[in-house]
Design an enzyme around this catalytic site. Structure first.
Site, PDB file in Angstrom:
ATOM      1  CB  CYS A  26      30.882   3.091 -33.290  1.00 27.73           C
ATOM      2  SG  CYS A  26      30.923   3.947 -31.730  1.00 27.73           S
ATOM      3  N   GLY A  49      34.425   5.348 -27.009  1.00 26.50           N
ATOM      4  CA  GLY A  49      34.472   6.911 -27.502  1.00 26.50           C
ATOM      5  C   GLY A  49      35.358   7.100 -28.376  1.00 26.50           C
ATOM      6  CB  SER A  50      36.862  10.065 -29.765  1.00 28.61           C
ATOM      7  OG  SER A  50      37.734  10.812 -28.762  1.00 28.61           O
ATOM      8  CD  GLU A  83      34.969  -2.526 -28.641  1.00 26.09           C
ATOM      9  OE1 GLU A  83      34.569  -1.869 -29.783  1.00 26.09           O
ATOM     10  OE2 GLU A  83      35.185  -3.507 -28.214  1.00 26.09           O
TER      11      GLU A  83
END
Length: 472
Positions: free
Chosen positions: A279, A225-226, A245
């Protein structure tokens, strides 16, 4: 659909609608889980962790092999589910489904190859008659917190290795896209995974995520995620093992000797696949000033051929973003860049959750479309005069997940590979390429740890050192 918690399928009083972002129709409803559900799930998962640890790697591999086979049998339904809940076009969802089954298959193969190593203790002073070796053992309970953009494949990248390593797993899918994960849970159980060894809890990320991070019986957290959310998870997780990640704003360098046709084709794919919600999307297109006009014209012609619309329509190349609010944010960032001097080459229009594929030219480092992760169908072009300047520009970011360079000069290519701060480097391709078996992870604010079944199994297991003190 129901969620799977504490060994059984459950409803809750409160529910969440899962919607198709193209037309806002309700696809299904899911339970709104709570922190109490996390506690209840973990109590059962403790037993599941003991069952999985006692199971041989061979038996775990057989379960995963069966899961992969069932996924392939149900690939049409899984792909349609991905498209409905996430918004990506059906062709991309079909590829995701195939890759997901492959990740599970690879995880099953790697389960059979878990091994330690011999340690040459007799090569040390005082090491005579000492035999040393390591064992890899499961962490126990692994929590997987997954994003919306690859609602099946990124789930499989966590669930498959966790099971292969002998863990029980608590899965928290994104609230926008939980159905793929719930269907995978059904398949896992059908394939023979003990019901005590898995939970799939749906609901608000804040409450459930905090409960996961503060639950002492969970040993490992794997999150995609962020950066902002990942940093909060690390703060709360304490001594838990973590794999993060996180985000990126990937640079792709186009040198003056690049194959422009190949570069423009790759950027058209990498900048706009899944409406830019990847991403490792190509975002910052760093281009040699010597080929500026030629490359922009070529890229414009290719990008303008991308059609937008209903993700289930075979003629559509770019579907809606997962939420209309995300499309509105991309629109805001693009308009802000234009007001700051960027030139709109193509796109720049929004209709609901659909944002047209956009090219911005003459962008600068202080613009949001350059310095942050846009996570939408837009690329930002800027220019350099030599490879050293290109490398400096590529590294001018807090992120470091993926980067690419197009050049025919091997020295330039290797200089880029050695000096650019990125976990994944591509020569003569864009930033967006991933083989599911390779080690995948970022540098700097793009995260810690590696995915890919072999490497994730290492992250989801722990090492024990054994020393045998032998008689003379």
């Amino acid at each position: 659909m129901k969620m799977f918690c504490a060994g059984q399928w459950q409803d809750t009083t409160q529910t969440i609608n899962v919607t198709n972002s193209f037309d806002q129709s309700i696809i299904d409803t899911i339970p709104r889980g709570s922190s109490e559900d996390v506690t209840n799930a973990v109590t059962v998962l403790e037993q599941g962790a003991r069952i999985m640890k006692a199971m041989t790697p061979y038996d775990r591999s057989l379960i995963l092999q069966k899961v992969s086979e069932l996924m392939l049998e149900r690939s049409e339904d899984l792909a349609r589910t991905i498209s409905l809940e996430e918004g990506k076009v059906l062709a991309e969802s079909q590829v995701e489904t195939m890759r997901s089954a492959e990740v599970i298959r690879l995880s099953g193969e790697e389960a059979r190859r878990m091994t330690g190593e011999m340690i040459p203790l007799e090569g040390n002073a005082g090491g005579k008659n000492k035999l040393g070796f390591t064992l890899r053992v499961p962490c126990g309970i692994v929590a997987a917190i997954t994003p919306f953009n690859f609602p099946l494949n990124l789930v499989c990248h966590k669930v498959g290795p966790a099971i292969a390593a002998g863990n029980a797993i608590l899965l928290k899918p994104a609230s926008d896209t939980p159905l793929s994960a719930l269907k995978l849970t059904e398949i896992l159980l059908e394939a023979g995974l003990p019901p005590e060894a898995i939970a799939c809890i749906t609901g608000p990320g804040g409450e459930i995520g905090q409960a996961i991070c503060t639950e002492p019986r969970i040993r490992k957290i794997s999150f995609t995620g962020s950066y902002e959310v990942g940093a909060k998870i690390c703060e709360m997780a304490g001594m838990k093992r973590v794999t993060m990640e996180l985000g990126s704003n990937s640079p792709v360098v186009i040198m003056d000797d690049a194959d422009l046709e190949k570069a423009a084709t790759a950027i058209t794919m990498a900048g706009y696949a899944n409406a830019g919600q990847v991403c490792i999307s190509a975002q910052r297109i760093l281009t040699s000033s010597a080929i500026k006009t030629d490359f922009v014209d070529l890229l414009k012609s290719k990008v303008e051929s991308l059609t937008t619309g209903n993700q289930l329509d075979e003629s559509t190349k770019i579907g809606p973003m997962v939420r209309e609010t995300d499309a509105a944010r991309v629109e805001e960032w693009v308009n802000e860049a234009i007001s700051q001097g960027a030139r709109l080459v193509s796109g720049g229009e929004r209709q609901g959750a659909i944002y047209t594929p956009t090219i911005l030219d003459e962008t600068r480092p202080e613009m949001l479309v350059v310095k942050d992760e846009i996570f939408g169908p837009a690329v930002a072009l800027s220019y350099f005069d030599d490879v050293n300047e290109a490398i400096t520009m590529a590294n001018d970011t807090t992120y470091g997940l993926a980067a690419g360079i197009f050049t025919q000069d091997v020295d330039r290519a290797m200089k880029f590979a050695r000096q650019v701060d990125s976990g994944n480097i591509h020569i003569n391709w864009s930033s967006q390429w991933r083989a599911d078996a390779m080690p995948y992870g970022g540098l700097k604010h793009s995260g810690t740890g590696k995915e890919g079944p072999k490497y994730a199994i290492h992250e989801m297991s722990e090492e024990k050192m054994v020393v045998m003190h032998l008689a003379d």
